[in-house]
Design an enzyme around this catalytic site. Structure first.
Site, PDB file in Angstrom:
ATOM      1  N   ASP A  32       0.895  -1.147   0.000  1.00 20.23           N
ATOM      2  CA  ASP A  32       0.000   0.000   0.000  1.00 20.23           C
ATOM      3  C   ASP A  32       0.939   1.203   0.000  1.00 20.23           C
ATOM      4  OD1 ASP A  32      -1.535   2.262   0.849  1.00 20.23           O
ATOM      5  OD2 ASP A  32      -3.124   0.838   1.278  1.00 20.23           O
ATOM      6  N   HIS A  33       1.085   1.850  -1.142  1.00 18.51           N
ATOM      7  CA  HIS A  33       2.185   2.822  -1.228  1.00 18.51           C
ATOM      8  C   HIS A  33       1.981   4.020  -0.305  1.00 18.51           C
ATOM      9  CE1 HIS A  33      -0.373   4.940  -4.188  1.00 18.51           C
ATOM     10  NE2 HIS A  33       0.387   5.983  -4.000  1.00 18.51           N
ATOM     11  N   GLU A  58      -7.589  14.738  -5.565  1.00 22.49           N
ATOM     12  CA  GLU A  58      -6.735  14.654  -6.761  1.00 22.49           C
ATOM     13  C   GLU A  58      -7.288  15.574  -7.825  1.00 22.49           C
ATOM     14  OE1 GLU A  58      -4.874  10.723  -7.800  1.00 22.49           O
ATOM     15  OE2 GLU A  58      -6.692  10.043  -6.815  1.00 22.49           O
ATOM     16  N   HIS A 110      -5.715   2.847   0.925  1.00 22.34           N
ATOM     17  CA  HIS A 110      -4.931   3.998   1.391  1.00 22.34           C
ATOM     18  C   HIS A 110      -5.589   4.734   2.566  1.00 22.34           C
ATOM     19  CE1 HIS A 110      -2.933   3.027  -2.223  1.00 22.34           C
ATOM     20  NE2 HIS A 110      -3.598   3.810  -3.043  1.00 22.34           N
TER      21      HIS A 110
HETATM   22  C1  BG6 Z   1      -3.515   4.663  -6.631  1.00 21.76           C
HETATM   23  C2  BG6 Z   1      -4.889   4.783  -7.213  1.00 21.76           C
HETATM   24  O1  BG6 Z   1      -3.431   3.583  -5.741  1.00 21.76           O
HETATM   25  O2  BG6 Z   1      -3.205   5.866  -5.931  1.00 21.76           O
HETATM   26  C3  BG6 Z   1      -5.000   5.985  -8.129  1.00 21.76           C
HETATM   27  O3  BG6 Z   1      -5.183   3.598  -7.943  1.00 21.76           O
HETATM   28  C4  BG6 Z   1      -4.544   7.234  -7.416  1.00 21.76           C
HETATM   29  O4  BG6 Z   1      -6.321   6.146  -8.607  1.00 21.76           O
HETATM   30  C5  BG6 Z   1      -3.193   7.021  -6.756  1.00 21.76           C
HETATM   31  O5  BG6 Z   1      -4.472   8.276  -8.365  1.00 21.76           O
HETATM   32  C6  BG6 Z   1      -2.847   8.204  -5.885  1.00 21.76           C
HETATM   33  O6  BG6 Z   1      -1.543   8.050  -5.405  1.00 21.76           O
HETATM   34  P1  BG6 Z   1      -0.697   9.308  -4.981  1.00 21.76           P
HETATM   35  O7  BG6 Z   1       0.543   8.740  -4.396  1.00 21.76           O
HETATM   36  O8  BG6 Z   1      -0.458  10.096  -6.231  1.00 21.76           O
HETATM   37  O9  BG6 Z   1      -1.546  10.064  -4.012  1.00 21.76           O
END
Ligand code: BG6
Length: 515
Positions: free
Chosen positions: A199-200, A238, A263
């Protein structure tokens, strides 16, 4: 704010984690976007900061026909574009020598035998066997078959004295049933301790800092409960839509599955969890999963309607650019019932959080990119200054996850002058200015942790399943019977979401924090 040398033993523990061990990273689905935009730049940046263990190698496994050279050339172009610390030709030259390509169908056992042979050849050249990190970056429908094929040729068993681990990209299932099925397949092939569900968001610097903020400082934790906190808000906005053909995947997922189940629930767990007994992966994850298990279930369609708002964007403007509505996006069904925005009111049934609502909102095509957690404190029991007009009262602690990572605390202050006037002011800490360097990309940290065998920042099987259990109830209310389902609201691209989301807080006498 200036930075002092760490003296706290808790910080020292965080700093002296296990070391990453040399390994061969095999990326399944290596020709995809994730490999180009995130994985290779992350590995390159680890090499640039001398953190990538020496002799590490990368093998791209995918279906398209190409040579090692073709693969390196396309990765080089991607790295120039996406590398955090820029691109150095000499460094790339030596890094790229360790990158190879292996063509195979995901279903073809012979292809996996070929992979095993390639790994053995590398071991022979090196003079000793290497650890193996298998990274599933394919479309999710291939996860099962890749795992089964790895087991079929014995690649899940590590060479003597070495390890073999698997990293699973998201989405980990699309509902509870599919997540359970995937967990079963994974567990038949790899032990849970060798399974790393990415989960990044957990790799983001400020998300990690949440534990330090809460448990390495004395002043916050005594206040971190329903006695002092009025409500907590988590926003993940976003300003993009369905660029780059993303509509095809997104329209099958929606904001709830795409962002909330993983997330946002991870951020929620870090904010709401009890202190772990130590920093081992399981102690931390034991506490996080309790938060998700303590979420008050939404038992009826009415409860879903009252506590969850879904919406789609209509045409509008973001950053002065015109944007089409969600249903007109490339590769999105023109009659789509997939939400591009969701807002939730959650209750956590624990002693600590009785009576404190947690509000979360996430959406595409909002005015700007911003992820933050705000802790809204109660007002003092007696307001001595009630005759003074202040528009916004109350202390607010804001943890900015991105961009401009940092923490700020809002408080009321007397305005200078002979008259008694109050005004909100902010104490502000910015990562960039305090530490003078940019934070590593989430994937850098997470890849290194997987190589070091530290699963703290990865989701455990029970965490993933508990999250899906909660999400499934909402998905059922939305999709089982369209005649009685809660409505799909609309918001113009470039706005902060549908009015219904404001009304949900309005009923509680609260407003969303202005970002
Ligand atoms: C991803 C989603 O896991 O996370 C995307 O699938 C989203 O839809 C992205 O845009 C957002 O990641 P970050 O790191 O740019 O906030």
């Amino acid at each position: 704010m200036s930075v002092d040398a760490p003296e706290n033993p808790f910080l020292d523990t965080l700093i002296t984690r296990q070391r990453a061990e040399p390994c061969t990273v095999v990326i399944f689905g290596a020709t995809g976007d994730l490999t180009h935009r995130k994985l290779i730049p992350a590995l390159y940046n680890l090499a640039a900061s001398s953190e990538l263990p020496p002799q590490s190698k990368v093998i791209g496994f995918a279906r398209r026909d190409k040579s090692d050279e073709d693969f390196r050339t396309e990765l080089e172009a991607a790295n120039r574009k996406h590398s955090r610390q820029g691109h150095d030709d000499a460094l790339w030259g030596s890094f790229a020598q360790g990158i190879h390509y292996h063509r195979s169908e995901f279903t073809d056992t012979e292809g996996y035998r070929g992979l095993a042979k390639l790994l053995d050849d590398f071991d022979t050249q090196r003079g000793s066997p290497a650890n193996r990190l298998f990274y599933l970056a394919t479309a999710p429908e291939y996860f099962h078959v890749v795992l089964e094929q790895l087991a079929a040729v014995g690649l899940n068993i590590a060479p003597e004295g070495k390890w073999a681990r698997v990293v699973c990209e998201k989405p980990f299932g699309k509902d509870l049933k599919s997540a359970q099925k995937l967990n079963t397949t994974v567990s038949q092939v790899f032990a849970e301790r060798d399974t790393y569900r990415i989960d990044h968001y957990l790799g983001k610097e400020t998300a990690q800092n949440l534990m330090v903020l809460r448990f390495a400082n004395e002043i916050f934790e005594p206040l971190w409960n329903s006695r002092y906190i009025d409500n907590v808000q988590i926003t993940c906005a976003e300003n993009l839509g369905m660029e780059g053909g993303r509509g095809a995947y997104y329209d099958t997922a929606g904001a709830l599955r795409d962002m909330v189940q993983n997330h946002l629930f991870q951020l929620l767990s870090l904010v709401a969890m009890e202190p772990p007994t130590d920093l081992s992966a399981d102690s931390v994850r034991d506490e996080k999963v309790k938060v998700i298990r303590s979420l008050r279930p939404l038992a009826t369609i009415e409860e879903v309607a009252q506590n969850v708002i879904r919406a789609q964007y209509t045409a509008g403007f973001v950053d002065g650019q015109s944007r089409v509505g969600y249903r007109k996006e490339d590769r999105v069904n023109p009659q789509s019932l997939t939400e591009s925005y969701v807002a939730l009111r959650l209750r956590i049934d624990t002693w600590r959080w009785q009576g404190v609502p947690f509000y979360m909102r996430v959406g595409k095509q909002l005015p700007r990119k911003a992820t933050e957690i705000s802790i809204h404190f109660k007002t003092p029991p007696q307001n001595l200054f009630r005759t003074l007009e202040v528009n916004e009262g109350g202390n607010v602690l804001v943890i900015r996850i991105q961009p401009d990572e940092g923490i700020s605390l809002r408080m009321l202050s007397k305005q200078p002058g002979v008259l008694l006037r109050m005004q909100p002011v902010k104490m502000d800490f910015h990562y960039r200015t305090s530490f003078g360097k940019s934070s590593p990309e989430a994937y850098e940290r997470l890849l290194l942790d997987a190589m070091a065998g530290d699963a703290t920042l990865f989701a455990r099987n029970d965490e993933v399943e508990s999250a899906w259990r909660y999400i499934d109830a909402i998905e059922h209310a939305w999709h089982d019977d369209p005649k009685i389902a809660p409505p799909m609201h609309e918001y113009p691209a470039g706005s902060w979401g549908p009015r219904a989301a404001d009304e949900m807080l309005g009923v509680d006498g609260r407003v969303w924090r202005r970002i």
